[in-house]
Design a protein around this motif. Sequence first.
Motif, PDB file in Angstrom:
ATOM      1  N   ASP A 140     -24.681 -36.583  34.408  1.00 43.66           N
ATOM      2  CA  ASP A 140     -25.841 -36.381  33.531  1.00 43.66           C
ATOM      3  C   ASP A 140     -25.792 -35.042  32.799  1.00 43.66           C
ATOM      4  O   ASP A 140     -26.187 -34.949  31.634  1.00 43.66           O
ATOM      5  CB  ASP A 140     -27.163 -36.538  34.306  1.00 43.66           C
ATOM      6  CG  ASP A 140     -27.291 -35.579  35.466  1.00 43.66           C
ATOM      7  OD1 ASP A 140     -26.276 -35.390  36.180  1.00 43.66           O
ATOM      8  OD2 ASP A 140     -28.378 -35.028  35.666  1.00 43.66           O
ATOM      9  N   ALA A 141     -25.255 -34.007  33.442  1.00 40.51           N
ATOM     10  CA  ALA A 141     -25.216 -32.702  32.765  1.00 40.51           C
ATOM     11  C   ALA A 141     -24.209 -32.728  31.617  1.00 40.51           C
ATOM     12  O   ALA A 141     -24.504 -32.276  30.505  1.00 40.51           O
ATOM     13  CB  ALA A 141     -24.848 -31.613  33.768  1.00 40.51           C
ATOM     14  N   ALA A 142     -23.048 -33.288  31.866  1.00 41.56           N
ATOM     15  CA  ALA A 142     -22.025 -33.331  30.819  1.00 41.56           C
ATOM     16  C   ALA A 142     -22.485 -34.226  29.672  1.00 41.56           C
ATOM     17  O   ALA A 142     -22.285 -33.914  28.492  1.00 41.56           O
ATOM     18  CB  ALA A 142     -20.714 -33.845  31.396  1.00 41.56           C
ATOM     19  N   ALA A 193     -25.422 -34.804  28.617  1.00 39.88           N
ATOM     20  CA  ALA A 193     -26.440 -34.154  27.780  1.00 39.88           C
ATOM     21  C   ALA A 193     -25.857 -32.975  27.012  1.00 39.88           C
ATOM     22  O   ALA A 193     -26.271 -32.684  25.894  1.00 39.88           O
ATOM     23  CB  ALA A 193     -27.594 -33.680  28.665  1.00 39.88           C
ATOM     24  N   GLY A 194     -24.884 -32.295  27.598  1.00 43.49           N
ATOM     25  CA  GLY A 194     -24.463 -31.017  27.037  1.00 43.49           C
ATOM     26  C   GLY A 194     -23.261 -31.038  26.118  1.00 43.49           C
ATOM     27  O   GLY A 194     -23.126 -30.160  25.259  1.00 43.49           O
ATOM     28  N   GLN A 195     -22.375 -31.992  26.265  1.00 42.57           N
ATOM     29  CA  GLN A 195     -21.127 -31.936  25.507  1.00 42.57           C
ATOM     30  C   GLN A 195     -21.266 -32.646  24.154  1.00 42.57           C
ATOM     31  O   GLN A 195     -21.586 -33.840  24.085  1.00 42.57           O
ATOM     32  CB  GLN A 195     -19.985 -32.579  26.314  1.00 42.57           C
ATOM     33  CG  GLN A 195     -19.587 -31.764  27.535  1.00 42.57           C
ATOM     34  CD  GLN A 195     -18.952 -30.425  27.176  1.00 42.57           C
ATOM     35  OE1 GLN A 195     -18.114 -30.340  26.287  1.00 42.57           O
ATOM     36  NE2 GLN A 195     -19.361 -29.368  27.859  1.00 42.57           N
ATOM     37  N   GLY A 196     -20.953 -31.911  23.096  1.00 41.51           N
ATOM     38  CA  GLY A 196     -21.128 -32.448  21.743  1.00 41.51           C
ATOM     39  C   GLY A 196     -20.236 -33.625  21.423  1.00 41.51           C
ATOM     40  O   GLY A 196     -20.559 -34.455  20.570  1.00 41.51           O
ATOM     41  N   HIS A 254     -20.422 -41.153  32.842  1.00 39.15           N
ATOM     42  CA  HIS A 254     -20.735 -39.750  32.561  1.00 39.15           C
ATOM     43  C   HIS A 254     -21.534 -39.148  33.708  1.00 39.15           C
ATOM     44  O   HIS A 254     -22.320 -39.849  34.349  1.00 39.15           O
ATOM     45  CB  HIS A 254     -21.622 -39.630  31.312  1.00 39.15           C
ATOM     46  CG  HIS A 254     -21.223 -40.484  30.156  1.00 39.15           C
ATOM     47  ND1 HIS A 254     -20.437 -40.040  29.137  1.00 39.15           N
ATOM     48  CD2 HIS A 254     -21.522 -41.777  29.837  1.00 39.15           C
ATOM     49  CE1 HIS A 254     -20.270 -41.002  28.228  1.00 39.15           C
ATOM     50  NE2 HIS A 254     -20.918 -42.069  28.641  1.00 39.15           N
ATOM     51  N   GLU A 313     -15.988 -35.182  29.271  1.00 38.10           N
ATOM     52  CA  GLU A 313     -16.319 -36.014  28.107  1.00 38.10           C
ATOM     53  C   GLU A 313     -15.212 -36.042  27.043  1.00 38.10           C
ATOM     54  O   GLU A 313     -15.303 -36.803  26.094  1.00 38.10           O
ATOM     55  CB  GLU A 313     -17.665 -35.617  27.456  1.00 38.10           C
ATOM     56  CG  GLU A 313     -18.852 -35.568  28.421  1.00 38.10           C
ATOM     57  CD  GLU A 313     -19.304 -36.931  28.923  1.00 38.10           C
ATOM     58  OE1 GLU A 313     -18.862 -37.951  28.364  1.00 38.10           O
ATOM     59  OE2 GLU A 313     -20.086 -36.978  29.896  1.00 38.10           O
TER      60      GLU A 313
END
Length: 741
Positions: A189-191, A193-196, A187, A156
Amino acid sequence: MFINDVEQCQWIRQKFETPGVMKFTNEEKRTLLARLVRSMRFEDFLARKWSSEKRFGLEGCEVMIPALKTIIDKSSEMGIEYVIMGMPHRGRLNVLANVIRKELEQIFCQFDPKLEAADEGSGDVKYHLGMYHERINRATNKKITLSLMANPSHLEAVDPVVQGKTKAEQFYRGDTAGKKVMSILLHGDAAFAGQGVVYETFHLSDLPSYTTNGTIHVVVNNQVCYRRRGHNEMDEPMFTQPLMYKQIHKQVPVLKKYADKLIADGTVTLQEFEEEIAKYDRICEEAYTRSKDNKILHIKHWLDSPWPGFFNVDGEPKSMSCPPTGISEDLLTHIGNVASSVPVKDFKIHAGLSRILRARLEMTKNRVVDWALAEYMAFGSFLKEGIHVRLSGQDVERGTFSHRHHVLHDQEVDKRTCVPMNHLWEQQAPYTVCNSSLSEYGVLGFELGFAMASPNALVCWEAQFGDFHNTAQCIIDQFISSGQAKWVRHNGIVLLLPHGMEGMGPEHSSARPERFLQMSNDDSDAYPEFSEQFEVSQLYECNWIVVNCSTPANYFHVLRRQILLPFRKPLIILTPKSLLRHPEAKSSFDEMVSGTTFQRVIPENGLAAHAPHEVKRVIFCTGKVYYDLVKERKNQDLEKQVAITRLEQISPFPFDLLKEELEKYPGADLVWCQEEHKNSGYYDYVKPRFRTIVNHTRPIWYVGREPAAAAATGNKNTHLVSLRRFLDTAFNLEAFEGKTF
Ligand SMILES: Cc1ncc(C[n+]2csc(CCOP(=O)(O)OP(=O)(O)O)c2C)c(N)n1
């Protein structure tokens, strides 16, 4: 999904729930099938040829390719001419091959471990490289440019970079509504949701100087589709998810499902389907054969942002020299006058600001500048030359230290503003100054992307205090410091980092110069050869430039040099706080007029320089501490005994000028003095380099604060005591007697 906005809800209803929206014509179905064939067979081909290579295949999410192609077809139909994309590893090679249409042999070459790299730099793995391609969109017969941005592994991180580049391409085309240039971000899906930084990037979407007027986001969602082979091809997902993967292995691939359906309903025949497969397999085989003819790898073929006309045909700088950076007196006066004025009628500014403008006018009359005026003159001079200037960061319009005031606000009409810099000449490049959102990672990434679009723009990002740059560390490490080495791509972004130990506490004092210096690639131990081109070729070879100017004139020159150089390098400037208003920190027009230039080193030029053999000590320093040292030297009446020489460009290290300076004072002991703590600042960087110059025959003594865990104290008294202590050592001429090194 909960959406608060009725209009948005209606939009989703209309677009996704219109009866028949999923019905395709036979022609559309055949196109979809052909695209799925390419998507599937490309991965199959790579798997067959390089079964033990990591490629982050798309197996399980193959529909992403037809989906992206449909988005691009539709966008082209609606007038889009340029699509800028950012995406992670999964399916990237497939996107390059089948969406961007990178030549297949170029992709296959990347799998050949024997090929040597033709370009300088360390290169990068194949699923990180970028790409730029102009082509005709088959569906619309219109020209379209597609660019996939190079990115690091850091998921990201490329998002804001894509947005910045998109904004710049829109800006330079006058595409204010984003009707011609758009971005697509993919993207996992994990990145996602998780990366600010995903959030930081979204947050820019509504800010006028940052909006790209909408982005298409595609989330490859493993909850909906699946990864057939786990994280990558070398993985065994059955280790950890046995039951799920038993199910996944039973899944019939989407191509087979869709082909069976179309054959069953008569849209295609089995023979047509098999021919389509055979045709694409042949294309791959032929490209594979051609790829064998390549003897060397060119990373240059993977540039995401070519700069036509900036380099020569071989991609090299057109010269290895830089003209003097001074400008004419008339120009200085004109810019000074505009900087002191309110160039629109009936515009009432604040009384405090009137005072500041009067002071600017006075300085202009007296032919002197302070920091803010020097910056004004550098920026203004570029605008006349058609160079766009963009300054972005938190509160930059006014300046964190209330010194800049590039945007005037009418005290009587709400939201009425004026930017005098845009009133310098009738024909001038635009000046963009914009307060960013409260983000470093997202905003610095954005500005880096902006700076990629064109070499003919000065793009500056200013941290509120230099201390805060570390929340953007990923952009600094992964793109700014190493981008050229990995992706042969130049970037001239300027980082303005307010820095200085002024008793303002541990988070308002240090831009951590040691970190930038530690990542500088010049060799501390190699004694360089000094040619006439040394200054510029040293700049060409470095990965970035780190400066700490002690005068407004030198700040003006280093900004000007950034554009006058025949190549682009990131420039890290440690900028002052108290010096912004320091009565001594002023420069005369004489130091800025035509013929003058940036001084990498400012040698001692007072009494000590006139009788150098009598000098007992040379203190080398950089930045604001110079003013403390000069004052203390005067107080102690040591102007003949102690020389003070300023290092303005710290990296790349000015070996040539410092050698001259060292040789001038053969009997003096050599001191490096800094106000930072010993384990921070510049000492660890300059020490081995000074010792290389003197061939390890003379020591370079340290004077400064003790090592410390925090960058600065939060206690004003402790701050002052430690200042007093190191100034005493700096002028104690016996301090190092009898000490060994
Ligand atoms: C910032 C960052 N943290 C961790 C990693 C290591 N990493 C690489 S891929 C990956 C999983 C990504 O999952 P997802 O976003 O769902 O994408 P997928 O691989 O499933 O397509 C991780 C954690 C990374 N590349 N970047």
